[in-house]
Design a protein around this motif. Structure first.
Motif, PDB file in Angstrom:
ATOM      1  N   ILE A 121      -4.958  -0.849   4.890  1.00 25.25           N
ATOM      2  CA  ILE A 121      -5.804  -0.217   4.973  1.00 25.25           C
ATOM      3  C   ILE A 121      -7.371  -0.911   5.043  1.00 25.25           C
ATOM      4  O   ILE A 121      -7.124  -1.799   4.200  1.00 25.25           O
ATOM      5  CB  ILE A 121      -6.108   1.071   4.586  1.00 25.25           C
ATOM      6  CG1 ILE A 121      -5.000   1.923   4.855  1.00 25.25           C
ATOM      7  CG2 ILE A 121      -7.281   1.511   4.096  1.00 25.25           C
ATOM      8  CD1 ILE A 121      -4.283   3.008   3.839  1.00 25.25           C
ATOM      9  N   ILE A 122      -7.412  -1.629   5.490  1.00 27.85           N
ATOM     10  CA  ILE A 122      -8.741  -3.608   5.556  1.00 27.85           C
ATOM     11  C   ILE A 122      -9.729  -3.074   5.329  1.00 27.85           C
ATOM     12  O   ILE A 122      -9.944  -2.858   6.256  1.00 27.85           O
ATOM     13  CB  ILE A 122      -8.070  -4.525   6.555  1.00 27.85           C
ATOM     14  CG1 ILE A 122      -6.921  -4.468   6.566  1.00 27.85           C
ATOM     15  CG2 ILE A 122      -8.860  -5.941   5.848  1.00 27.85           C
ATOM     16  CD1 ILE A 122      -5.686  -5.779   5.481  1.00 27.85           C
ATOM     17  N   THR A 180       5.587   6.610   4.927  1.00 29.77           N
ATOM     18  CA  THR A 180       5.917   5.547   5.218  1.00 29.77           C
ATOM     19  C   THR A 180       4.740   4.467   4.056  1.00 29.77           C
ATOM     20  O   THR A 180       3.888   5.061   3.834  1.00 29.77           O
ATOM     21  CB  THR A 180       5.091   5.731   6.824  1.00 29.77           C
ATOM     22  OG1 THR A 180       5.624   6.719   7.368  1.00 29.77           O
ATOM     23  CG2 THR A 180       4.290   4.670   7.701  1.00 29.77           C
ATOM     24  N   ASP A 181       5.351   3.402   4.575  1.00 32.94           N
ATOM     25  CA  ASP A 181       4.586   2.532   3.582  1.00 32.94           C
ATOM     26  C   ASP A 181       3.353   1.858   3.248  1.00 32.94           C
ATOM     27  O   ASP A 181       2.985   2.478   4.556  1.00 32.94           O
ATOM     28  CB  ASP A 181       5.268   1.291   3.187  1.00 32.94           C
ATOM     29  CG  ASP A 181       6.670   1.757   2.385  1.00 32.94           C
ATOM     30  OD1 ASP A 181       6.979   2.222   1.527  1.00 32.94           O
ATOM     31  OD2 ASP A 181       7.282   0.163   3.276  1.00 32.94           O
ATOM     32  N   ARG A 182       2.415   1.912   3.316  1.00 31.35           N
ATOM     33  CA  ARG A 182       0.987   1.017   2.981  1.00 31.35           C
ATOM     34  C   ARG A 182       0.475  -0.144   2.231  1.00 31.35           C
ATOM     35  O   ARG A 182       1.370  -0.510   1.843  1.00 31.35           O
ATOM     36  CB  ARG A 182      -0.252   2.390   2.919  1.00 31.35           C
ATOM     37  CG  ARG A 182       0.045   3.386   3.773  1.00 31.35           C
ATOM     38  CD  ARG A 182      -1.058   5.133   3.348  1.00 31.35           C
ATOM     39  NE  ARG A 182      -0.235   5.360   1.883  1.00 31.35           N
ATOM     40  CZ  ARG A 182      -1.117   6.130   0.954  1.00 31.35           C
ATOM     41  NH1 ARG A 182      -2.461   6.593   1.833  1.00 31.35           N
ATOM     42  NH2 ARG A 182      -0.754   6.769   0.322  1.00 31.35           N
ATOM     43  N   TYR A 183       0.076  -0.863   2.904  1.00 29.30           N
ATOM     44  CA  TYR A 183      -1.128  -1.955   2.155  1.00 29.30           C
ATOM     45  C   TYR A 183      -2.170  -1.530   2.304  1.00 29.30           C
ATOM     46  O   TYR A 183      -3.485  -1.455   3.227  1.00 29.30           O
ATOM     47  CB  TYR A 183      -0.156  -3.331   3.012  1.00 29.30           C
ATOM     48  CG  TYR A 183      -1.396  -4.752   2.429  1.00 29.30           C
ATOM     49  CD1 TYR A 183      -1.013  -5.338   1.676  1.00 29.30           C
ATOM     50  CD2 TYR A 183      -2.655  -4.782   3.565  1.00 29.30           C
ATOM     51  CE1 TYR A 183      -1.240  -7.063   1.404  1.00 29.30           C
ATOM     52  CE2 TYR A 183      -3.014  -6.272   2.683  1.00 29.30           C
ATOM     53  CZ  TYR A 183      -2.530  -7.699   1.926  1.00 29.30           C
ATOM     54  OH  TYR A 183      -2.882  -7.992   1.130  1.00 29.30           O
ATOM     55  N   MET A 184      -3.328  -2.095   1.408  1.00 37.91           N
ATOM     56  CA  MET A 184      -4.655  -2.107   1.209  1.00 37.91           C
ATOM     57  C   MET A 184      -4.684  -2.794   0.451  1.00 37.91           C
ATOM     58  O   MET A 184      -4.774  -3.893  -0.382  1.00 37.91           O
ATOM     59  CB  MET A 184      -5.329  -1.086   0.230  1.00 37.91           C
ATOM     60  CG  MET A 184      -6.562  -0.341  -0.326  1.00 37.91           C
ATOM     61  SD  MET A 184      -7.284   1.051  -1.163  1.00 37.91           S
ATOM     62  CE  MET A 184      -6.127   0.275  -1.779  1.00 37.91           C
ATOM     63  N   PRO A 212      -1.092  -1.357  12.627  1.00 41.60           N
ATOM     64  CA  PRO A 212      -0.118  -1.472  11.898  1.00 41.60           C
ATOM     65  C   PRO A 212      -0.416  -2.949  11.672  1.00 41.60           C
ATOM     66  O   PRO A 212      -0.780  -3.764  11.980  1.00 41.60           O
ATOM     67  CB  PRO A 212       0.232  -1.844  13.717  1.00 41.60           C
ATOM     68  CG  PRO A 212      -0.430  -0.300  14.089  1.00 41.60           C
ATOM     69  CD  PRO A 212      -1.903  -0.960  13.438  1.00 41.60           C
ATOM     70  N   GLY A 213       0.978  -3.061  10.113  1.00 43.12           N
ATOM     71  CA  GLY A 213       0.969  -4.131   9.709  1.00 43.12           C
ATOM     72  C   GLY A 213       2.000  -4.591   9.072  1.00 43.12           C
ATOM     73  O   GLY A 213       2.966  -3.607   9.818  1.00 43.12           O
ATOM     74  N   GLY A 214       2.315  -5.429   7.792  1.00 41.10           N
ATOM     75  CA  GLY A 214       3.242  -5.427   7.333  1.00 41.10           C
ATOM     76  C   GLY A 214       3.779  -7.106   8.280  1.00 41.10           C
ATOM     77  O   GLY A 214       3.404  -7.455   8.615  1.00 41.10           O
ATOM     78  N   ALA A 220      -0.075  -3.429  -2.495  1.00 37.65           N
ATOM     79  CA  ALA A 220       1.060  -3.151  -1.263  1.00 37.65           C
ATOM     80  C   ALA A 220       1.736  -2.470  -2.065  1.00 37.65           C
ATOM     81  O   ALA A 220       2.828  -2.115  -3.043  1.00 37.65           O
ATOM     82  CB  ALA A 220       2.359  -4.706  -0.819  1.00 37.65           C
ATOM     83  N   ASP A 221       1.846  -1.488  -1.220  1.00 42.57           N
ATOM     84  CA  ASP A 221       2.882  -0.333  -1.133  1.00 42.57           C
ATOM     85  C   ASP A 221       4.228  -0.469  -0.312  1.00 42.57           C
ATOM     86  O   ASP A 221       3.897   0.574   0.876  1.00 42.57           O
ATOM     87  CB  ASP A 221       2.070   1.247  -1.178  1.00 42.57           C
ATOM     88  CG  ASP A 221       2.933   2.805  -2.027  1.00 42.57           C
ATOM     89  OD1 ASP A 221       4.313   2.143  -1.931  1.00 42.57           O
ATOM     90  OD2 ASP A 221       2.434   3.582  -2.062  1.00 42.57           O
TER      91      ASP A 221
END
Length: 297
Positions: free
Chosen positions: A17-18, A94-98, A39-41, A111-112
């Motif tokens: 989430i950017i 499901t993991d997430r990144y902001m 999608p990321g990581g 980063a979660d």
């Protein structure tokens, strides 16, 4: 092992989430911009670039059996990735990144990736149960490994015979996790990709240039390293010496995923048979194209 993938991408696959804006931002800033979810990581970013270069990656990661996880699996499959070996958890989300990016670069990020860490070695089961290898016939191809795994799991990987015959390509998830790679540093079958800050953390000292940092990492026991430094000189080092190249100047409009793009493009270039100098140049060009992408992308 039929329909063997070209490379295994092990690590974080999550939703990015950017928030991006062309404005320069400081703490507490409130400005207009664009917010995207995609999608990321680290493992995912590498896999996406590899697909663009014609390779077929298989993902080894943890993704929840929640609606976000189902959507993420379908997105990976639509892009041409092998998700057959993904560990799907019934009780882990499901993991997430902001992240927030401004005209002055990355402002902040969270980063979660707790589900990936909680899953532990479950994500590696296909390497030992015959699906992708076993102790008698370990995986002998390329592996892209990211540093979102726990220190304990990365230490186990460094000692595991399941990885002993692989062409390991390794990157930290962030400067804050760079020290997790220390157990992997001495592996003779490993190529390590870091930025200048991460190289300094691994060597417990500060460096002014990428060639200096790359040379120091090899002196510390690494077989092969690549060190980036934003828009400045990038270096690759082995026991045979250091090579360096400058990235072409571009207007930077995004930074999240740039290092992963560089790493994947370098792997793809070498897979095509490019030599050291050519592969380094190809990777820098791919990263420059990525960071100069339109702000609304």
């Amino acid at each position: 092992m039929t329909n063997k993938p070209d490379i295994l991408c092990i690590g974080s696959v999550l939703w990015d989430i950017i928030g991006r804006t062309p404005a320069h931002m400081g703490a507490g800033a409130d400005v207009p911009g664009r917010i995207s979810r995609l999608p990321g990581g680290v493992a995912m970013n590498i896999a996406m670039t590899l697909v663009r270069f014609g390779l077929r990656p298989a993902l080894l990661t943890a993704i929840g059996r929640d609606p976000e996880g189902d959507e993420l699996i379908h997105a990976c499959e639509r892009m041409g990735m092998d998700t057959a070996h993904v560990y799907r958890s019934d009780d882990l989300p499901t993991d997430r990144y902001m992240a927030i990016e401004g005209g002055n670069g990355l402002v902040a990020a969270i980063a979660d990736a707790h589900s990936l860490e909680a899953a532990g070695d479950k994500i590696l089961r296909p390497l030992g149960n015959g699906a992708l290898g076993d102790p008698a016939r370990p995986w002998r191809g390329l592996i892209a490994l990211d540093g979102n795994l726990t220190t304990a799991l990365l230490s186990d990987i460094a000692r595991s015979p399941l990885f002993a015959m692989a062409d390991l390509r390794i990157a930290p998830a962030s400067p804050g996790k760079a020290e997790r790679l220390l157990p992997l540093l001495p592996l003779k079958n490993a190529t390590i990709y870091v930025n200048l800050e991460e190289a300094g953390i691994l060597c417990h000292r500060r460096f002014d240039t990428a060639p200096e940092a790359a040379e120091a990492l090899v002196a510390a026991g690494a077989a092969r390293v690549l060190v980036t430094n934003g828009g400045r000189t990038t270096a690759e080092a082995t026991a045979d010496g250091v090579i360096a190249a400058d990235p072409r100047p571009v207007l930077v409009t995004r930074v999240t995923g740039a290092g992963d793009t560089f790493m994947a493009a370098h792997i793809a270039a070498e897979h095509r048979g490019r030599n050291r100098e050519q592969a380094l140049r190809d990777a820098l060009d791919a990263a420059a194209t990525y960071v100069s992408g339109d702000i609304t992308t």
